[in-house]
Every structure is written in structure tokens, then in C-alpha cells.
Design a protein around this motif. Structure first.
Motif, PDB file in Angstrom:
ATOM      1  N   HIS A 141       0.831  -1.210   0.000  1.00  8.23           N
ATOM      2  CA  HIS A 141       0.000   0.000   0.000  1.00  8.23           C
ATOM      3  C   HIS A 141       0.861   1.254   0.000  1.00  8.23           C
ATOM      4  N   LEU A 142       2.024   1.194   0.629  1.00 10.39           N
ATOM      5  CA  LEU A 142       2.912   2.356   0.679  1.00 10.39           C
ATOM      6  C   LEU A 142       3.377   2.737  -0.718  1.00 10.39           C
ATOM      7  N   LYS A 143       3.910   1.788  -1.453  1.00  9.01           N
ATOM      8  CA  LYS A 143       4.417   2.050  -2.804  1.00  9.01           C
ATOM      9  C   LYS A 143       3.301   2.557  -3.712  1.00  9.01           C
ATOM     10  N   ASN A 144       2.131   1.972  -3.582  1.00 10.82           N
ATOM     11  CA  ASN A 144       0.985   2.391  -4.411  1.00 10.82           C
ATOM     12  C   ASN A 144       0.559   3.814  -4.095  1.00 10.82           C
ATOM     13  N   GLU A 145       0.566   4.171  -2.824  1.00  8.49           N
ATOM     14  CA  GLU A 145       0.132   5.505  -2.418  1.00  8.49           C
ATOM     15  C   GLU A 145       1.123   6.570  -2.874  1.00  8.49           C
ATOM     16  N   ILE A 146       2.411   6.289  -2.759  1.00 10.69           N
ATOM     17  CA  ILE A 146       3.431   7.245  -3.200  1.00 10.69           C
ATOM     18  C   ILE A 146       3.346   7.480  -4.702  1.00 10.69           C
ATOM     19  N   ALA A 147       3.066   6.405  -5.452  1.00 12.23           N
ATOM     20  CA  ALA A 147       2.981   6.509  -6.909  1.00 12.23           C
ATOM     21  C   ALA A 147       1.659   7.115  -7.372  1.00 12.23           C
ATOM     22  N   ARG A 148       0.633   7.041  -6.531  1.00 12.49           N
ATOM     23  CA  ARG A 148      -0.711   7.497  -6.924  1.00 12.49           C
ATOM     24  C   ARG A 148      -0.756   8.991  -7.193  1.00 12.49           C
ATOM     25  N   ASP A 149      -0.136   9.776  -6.340  1.00  9.07           N
ATOM     26  CA  ASP A 149      -0.142  11.226  -6.518  1.00  9.07           C
ATOM     27  C   ASP A 149       1.260  11.751  -6.217  1.00  9.07           C
ATOM     28  N   LYS A 150       2.027  12.000  -7.274  1.00  6.79           N
ATOM     29  CA  LYS A 150       3.419  12.404  -7.121  1.00  6.79           C
ATOM     30  C   LYS A 150       3.574  13.856  -6.676  1.00  6.79           C
ATOM     31  N   LYS A 151       2.467  14.578  -6.570  1.00  4.95           N
ATOM     32  CA  LYS A 151       2.524  15.948  -6.084  1.00  4.95           C
ATOM     33  C   LYS A 151       2.625  15.998  -4.552  1.00  4.95           C
ATOM     34  N   VAL A 152       2.346  14.872  -3.932  1.00  2.00           N
ATOM     35  CA  VAL A 152       2.393  14.798  -2.470  1.00  2.00           C
ATOM     36  C   VAL A 152       3.795  14.412  -2.017  1.00  2.00           C
ATOM     37  N   THR A 153       4.351  15.184  -1.102  1.00  2.00           N
ATOM     38  CA  THR A 153       5.636  14.859  -0.484  1.00  2.00           C
ATOM     39  C   THR A 153       5.367  13.983   0.729  1.00  2.00           C
ATOM     40  N   TRP A 154       6.061  12.850   0.803  1.00  2.00           N
ATOM     41  CA  TRP A 154       5.869  11.904   1.903  1.00  2.00           C
ATOM     42  C   TRP A 154       7.138  11.787   2.749  1.00  2.00           C
ATOM     43  N   VAL A 155       6.954  11.723   4.050  1.00  2.00           N
ATOM     44  CA  VAL A 155       8.027  11.377   4.975  1.00  2.00           C
ATOM     45  C   VAL A 155       7.602  10.068   5.638  1.00  2.00           C
ATOM     46  N   ILE A 156       8.358   9.006   5.369  1.00  2.00           N
ATOM     47  CA  ILE A 156       7.984   7.680   5.852  1.00  2.00           C
ATOM     48  C   ILE A 156       8.990   7.194   6.884  1.00  2.00           C
ATOM     49  N   CYS A 157       8.467   6.725   7.997  1.00  2.00           N
ATOM     50  CA  CYS A 157       9.289   6.134   9.050  1.00  2.00           C
ATOM     51  C   CYS A 157       9.177   4.618   8.959  1.00  2.00           C
ATOM     52  N   PHE A 158      10.296   3.968   8.679  1.00  2.00           N
ATOM     53  CA  PHE A 158      10.355   2.511   8.663  1.00  2.00           C
ATOM     54  C   PHE A 158      10.823   2.071  10.047  1.00  2.00           C
ATOM     55  N   TYR A 159       9.998   1.314  10.744  1.00  2.00           N
ATOM     56  CA  TYR A 159      10.269   1.006  12.144  1.00  2.00           C
ATOM     57  C   TYR A 159       9.964  -0.460  12.448  1.00  2.00           C
ATOM     58  N   ALA A 160      10.344  -0.870  13.656  1.00  2.00           N
ATOM     59  CA  ALA A 160       9.996  -2.191  14.173  1.00  2.00           C
ATOM     60  C   ALA A 160       9.470  -2.000  15.589  1.00  2.00           C
ATOM     61  N   ALA A 161       8.357  -2.619  15.887  1.00  2.00           N
ATOM     62  CA  ALA A 161       7.710  -2.410  17.185  1.00  2.00           C
ATOM     63  C   ALA A 161       8.591  -2.862  18.347  1.00  2.00           C
ATOM     64  N   TRP A 162       9.508  -3.821  18.107  1.00  2.00           N
ATOM     65  CA  TRP A 162      10.336  -4.348  19.180  1.00  2.00           C
ATOM     66  C   TRP A 162      11.606  -3.527  19.397  1.00  2.00           C
ATOM     67  N   SER A 163      11.875  -2.553  18.550  1.00  2.00           N
ATOM     68  CA  SER A 163      13.121  -1.788  18.610  1.00  2.00           C
ATOM     69  C   SER A 163      13.012  -0.606  19.570  1.00  2.00           C
ATOM     70  N   PRO A 164      13.815  -0.550  20.650  1.00  2.00           N
ATOM     71  CA  PRO A 164      13.771   0.591  21.584  1.00  2.00           C
ATOM     72  C   PRO A 164      14.005   1.939  20.913  1.00  2.00           C
ATOM     73  N   PRO A 165      14.982   2.075  19.976  1.00  2.00           N
ATOM     74  CA  PRO A 165      15.147   3.374  19.309  1.00  2.00           C
ATOM     75  C   PRO A 165      13.884   3.804  18.551  1.00  2.00           C
ATOM     76  N   CYS A 166      13.174   2.843  17.983  1.00  2.00           N
ATOM     77  CA  CYS A 166      11.929   3.167  17.275  1.00  2.00           C
ATOM     78  C   CYS A 166      10.848   3.627  18.244  1.00  2.00           C
ATOM     79  N   VAL A 167      10.780   2.974  19.393  1.00  2.00           N
ATOM     80  CA  VAL A 167       9.810   3.360  20.418  1.00  2.00           C
ATOM     81  C   VAL A 167      10.096   4.771  20.916  1.00  2.00           C
ATOM     82  N   ASN A 168      11.380   5.077  21.127  1.00  2.00           N
ATOM     83  CA  ASN A 168      11.767   6.414  21.595  1.00  2.00           C
ATOM     84  C   ASN A 168      11.490   7.483  20.549  1.00  2.00           C
ATOM     85  N   PHE A 169      11.592   7.104  19.286  1.00  2.00           N
ATOM     86  CA  PHE A 169      11.410   8.074  18.206  1.00  2.00           C
ATOM     87  C   PHE A 169       9.935   8.328  17.901  1.00  2.00           C
TER      88      PHE A 169
END
Length: 278
Positions: A141-169
């Protein structure tokens, strides 16, 4: 406006100001007090006179305190905020306090442990409770959404629920989405621990030893423009401190926000302004 404030305020001042605001709350103040409690009750008269045989720290106790300082320095090398630094330092200090109380008097250790437990329950670590404008993607769904409307600027956070740095961020990312979200400037997240195919596609290592969690990628015109942490020419991960100010500066959020807002129709500009004010 948040964007104007961040532009006018130097990064060092911003870091100190945000750090001071984050730690001057009951949780951290009481946590620091608990961390130095043994030293206080063992050296400050008349408390030490009532509880102990003398008011002096033994050589072995001084050695333990020195060792604690070394551990805190080593463990806090990668902490990115004042609050995180204090949390880690207090955790090790309270463990040592418990050991020192136990060596002198077991009931004292029990009482101290009980107080720490009550602190954990009734004065938990503060978290961001403001609004967030984050889209949570699943798989392709991410790739499809980014390609759907290229006028939209996206900031995507790739994370893991078990990762402490991700939880802190997570609260920092939520706050950024609240400050900078526009109809054509969007924020999203993808849990790469659940979608390994997408993790591989976007070149995000999801192993337990990964230094790429979290990874923040900016997409403009449907293509990746930049990411943090970046990769060096040798293929190694460049260490990055995920503070709010670092992200705003490195990703040029203020400039992107201003450009995206200019591209919005007048009616949508007013709508976005009303949303920010509310």
C-alpha cells in the motif's frame, strides 16, 4: 508558527530548551532524587545519624559509585535526548542504590524497592499526547500511495515495534506530523518487522543488530530524495541522532512546508490554517 520559531532559534538553544522542558516534570525530578537517595541518607546529618552507625561512605561504596559513573558514560553514548540520558543514568543508579541498601540493611532495601515501584506506577515516564497525522501502511500500500499522486511529499518512518530506538522516536515523529502536516506534505509509517518484502525493497535491515531502525525516508515526485541514517560509500550505516531539530534541519522541513503550502489552493490553505489553530 512552529516552522518560523524553529528557523529563528539556533539548534543548540533549541536542544537545551527542549531538554529543559522535557526533564522539569515530576517523573524526572523524582527519578533523580531516588537515584541519589542512598548518597543523601548516608552522608547528610541528622538523617544518617538516625539510620546508620556513621555518616561516611566506605571505600568499597565509593568504588561502586565510581564504577556506576563509568557504566553510565558507556551506556549513554548513543542517547540522543536529555530525557533519554537521564532515564538510563537513573535506571543504573537505582539498581546500585538497591544493592547498597541491601548490603547495610535488608528492610531498607525492601522499602527503597517499594518506593521505586510506586514511582514507576504513579509517576510514569511522560509521553507525547498531542495530535498526530500519521498514515500507517501495510505492505505494498505504501508504494501504491506514493505513486498514486506524485505531487504529495511523503516522509515515511520505517520502524519495528520491538526496537527501543523506534519506540523512543515515535513521539518525536508524531509531533513532527502535527507541526508540519499538509494535504500535500504527508507523514506515514511502515512496520518492516511485519513486511520483510518492503524492508528489502527499501533496503532497511531488520535484524536484531540493525543500525537502520528507525529509518526515515523523504519521497518527492514519487522518488526517494534522502534518508537518515544514510549509508557511507563503504556500505556502512552512518550514525544519526534522531532529534526533532536534527530532522527539521536535515530534511529541510521548513522549506518543504513553505513550498507545499504555496502550491495549495486558497480554499485548502484556509482549511489547513484552521486545523493548525484548532
Amino acid at each position: 508558527m512552529e516552522a518560523v520559531k524553529n528557523f529563528l532559534r539556533p539548534p543548540s538553544v533549541q536542544y537545551l530548551t527542549d531538554g529543559a522542558k522535557s526533564v522539569f516534570v515530576p517523573h524526572y525530578i523524582s527519578n533523580i532524587f531516588l537515584s541519589i537517595l542512598f548518597f543523601l541518607v548516608k552522608t547528610v546529618s541528622p538523617i544518617c545519624d538516625a539510620l546508620f552507625e556513621n555518616c561516611n561512605l566506605e571505600l568499597k561504596q565509593w568504588e561502586w559509585l565510581t564504577f556506576l559513573g563509568c557504566v553510565i558514560v558507556l551506556k549513554n553514548r548513543k542517547q540522543v535526548t536529555v530525557a533519554e540520558y537521564i532515564s538510563v543514568a537513573c535506571m543504573f543508579a537505582k539498581v546500585l542504590n538497591l544493592v547498597l541498601f541491601y548490603q547495610i540493611n535488608v528492610p531498607y532495601a525492601f522499602i527503597y524497592g517499594l518506593v521505586c515501584l510506586l514511582h514507576f506506577v504513579f509517576l510514569p515516564m511522560p509521553t507525547y499526547k498531542g495530535p498526530e497525522y500519521v498514515t500507517y501502511f501495510r505492505g505494498p500500500h505504501l508504494k501504491n500511495e506514493i505513486a498514486r499522486d506524485k505531487k504529495v511529499t511523503w516522509v515515511i518512518c520505517f520502524y519495528a515495534a520491538w526496537s527501543p530506538p523506534c519506540v523512543n522516536f515515535a513521539p518525536i515523529f508524531a509531533e513532527l506530523s502535527s507541526d508540519y502536516n499538509l494535504e500535500n506534505f504527508q507523514f506515514g509509517k511502515l512496520d518492516v518487522s511485519k513486511f520483510s518484502k518492503e524492508a528489502e525493497e527499501y533496503q532497511v535491515n531488520t535484524s536484531s543488530f540493525s543500525k537502520q531502525l528507525p529509518t526515515l525516508i523523504l519521497f518527492q515526485d514519487g522518488k526517494e530524495k534522502m534518508r537518515r541514517p544514510a549509508m557511507s560509500a563503504k556500505g556502512t550505516v552512518v550514525n544519526y541522532k534522531f532529534t526533532k531539530q536534527n530532522i527539521v534541519n536535515d530534511f529541510e522541513f521548513n522549506q518543504i512546508y513553505g513550498t507545499c503550502k504555496k502550491l495549495l489552493p486558497a480554499s485548502k490553505k484556509n482549511k489547513e490554517q484552521e486545523k493548525k489553530e484548532n
